[in-house]
Design a protein around this motif. Structure first.
Motif: not given
Ligand SMILES: [Zn+2]
Length: 454
Positions: A76, A78, A312, A373
């Motif tokens: 996970h 971005h 999350h 993340d």
């Molecule tokens: Zn995220």
């Protein structure tokens, strides 16, 4: 052809247990204690072909010694935001006023800030810091952008319609934009950042595969992922579409915004639409309320779908853990946040024992994968692994000792599939100190020193 000679096979290489209690050093790297059998490993045409006592073929490249692990997978992150963060003002540090005042604009004339930790900015406040150019500053959660007056004018905020545009009592935009990234992209000059440098950073950490968790990706940006040496899975592929190979289409990303949950029937419809398109779901779920809503909606939507994940899962009430296990849900979580900002959480959260659970989930048989993340959490997987083990906040508190796991468990929750003859050669070789020595993706060395050719 490459021959890795005399490497120690980390317990996980052959899919066995044996990583538990593995002696990893204080920096969280796999150390000499990760002992398994010593063997030679041959890579041919992108795959592991043999493991055993092997003889070097003429002209074959070799690398000697070290501990061999499957490549790390960041489940996970971005990617575009990570690349853009490199050319942005870091607003998480003190001295924001100076940083913004002196910041250079990007090629589109904007000043872009990221990582702002508090909830006190609006257009007027940003104008006092920088009014000469359009400015946009992202909250560290990624859920909120704030623009100054020039930015608001450039975006045409006053006349725009999007539910995330916050307005005051008189209807004037405050400059705050909640979860409006898709809309923002349509108003900003098109800019797809170069992912090459991100790929190099990931490779140096031993990451051989990534999952981009950005929702609603624009198919026009798929080409940018080719700059990465890593295998890439996308959660943001629109329903009914497939990303072009070698990109993989993952579960369908649904965001349960912390700032406002969707109506229950809408969520059920979204899950059913994903089912109809034969996609699992990956649901952004931070609060307790979001988790309870999601579990109720999944029950309504029908039988469990293999591959369903919760992103999350920052707050998990104890009485839902059994259901998570029963539904076969995978929790894709980020204990790195505890190391980054755990003190804030311990202050803000009413029931800290529910915070970023890992240990109790694993004990209950819930599948857990660790991830970064990034850019919202630390990118370095070894830091995330260490955070999962220590759960130590920046001020040195332990955020729920009962959720700690061993180094072996944490590493396992980051590793790709076990290395066996026939699998793609996505491999990490660690040196005696446990630092990443070389990294292979599909048999190609993407980081580390060249192999010897004696
Ligand atoms: Zn995220």
């Amino acid at each position: 052809m490459t021959l890795l000679r005399g490497v120690v096979l980390g317990g996980a290489v052959l899919g066995g247990a044996g990583l538990d209690g593995a002696g990893l050093d204080g920096a969280g790297r796999g150390g000499p204690g990760l002992e398994g059998a010593r063997a030679d490993v041959r890579i041919e045409q992108g795959r592991v072909t043999e493991i055993g006592v092997l003889t070097r073929s003429p002209g074959e490249e070799t690398a000697d010694g070290g501990t061999l692990l499957p490549g790390l997978v960041d489940e996970h992150l971005h990617l575009h935001a990570l690349a853009a963060a490199a050319s942005s003002v870091d607003c998480g540090q003190p001295g924001l006023a100076v940083a913004l005042r002196t910041a250079a604009a990007d090629s589109s004339g904007w000043v872009r800030g990221t990582g702002y930790p508090r909830d006190d900015l609006d257009a007027a406040a940003l104008d006092r810091l920088h009014s000469g150019r359009p400015v946009r500053v992202q909250h560290r959660s990624g859920a909120l952008w704030t623009v100054n007056s020039r930015g608001a004018a450039a975006l045409g905020l006053a006349g725009a319609r999007h539910p995330g545009i916050e307005r005051d009592a008189s209807g004037t935009p405050t400059g705050r934009l909640w979860r409006a990234d898709g809309w923002l992209r349509t108003r900003l000059p098109a800019a797809v950042p170069d992912l090459g440098p991100v790929g190099k950073r990931l490779a140096a950490y031993g990451v051989t595969a990534v999952t981009d968790a950005t929702p609603d990706l624009d198919p026009a940006t798929y080409g940018s992922f080719a700059a990465l040496p890593q295998r890439v899975t996308l959660l943001g592929v629109p329903l009914g579409q497939q990303a072009p190979p070698p990109l993989a289409t993952g579960p369908y990303k649904i965001v349960l915004a912390d700032s406002g949950l969707p109506p229950f029937p809408d969520l059920i419809d979204q899950i059913r639409a994903a089912r109809a398109a034969d996609r699992a779901v990956a649901v952004h779920c931070v609060t307790r309320e979001a988790l309870l809503l999601l579990l109720a909606a999944l029950n309504e939507a029908g039988p469990p779908h293999p591959g369903d994940r919760i992103e999350h899962a920052a707050m998990i009430p104890a009485d839902t853990i059994g259901e998570l296990a029963r539904r076969g849900l995978t929790i894709v979580t980020q204990p790195g946040f505890l190391a980054d900002r755990g003190d804030d959480y311990l202050c803000d959260v009413p029931e800290p024992e529910d915070l970023y659970r890992v240990g109790t989930l694993m004990s209950a048989g819930v599948g857990v994968r660790l991830s970064s993340d990034a850019p919202y959490g630390p990118l370095d997987p070894w830091r995330v692994i260490e955070a999962a083990v220590q759960r130590r906040t920046p001020r040195g508190q332990i955020a729920v000792s009962g959720e700690r796991i061993t180094h072996g468990q944490a590493l396992q929750a980051y590793l790709g599939p076990p290395v066996r003859p026939g699998v793609p050669a996505d491999l990490v070789l660690l040196d005696e100190k446990g630092t990443v020595k070389s990294v292979y993706i599909g048999g190609e060395r993407v980081a580390g020193a060249p192999s010897s050719r004696p």
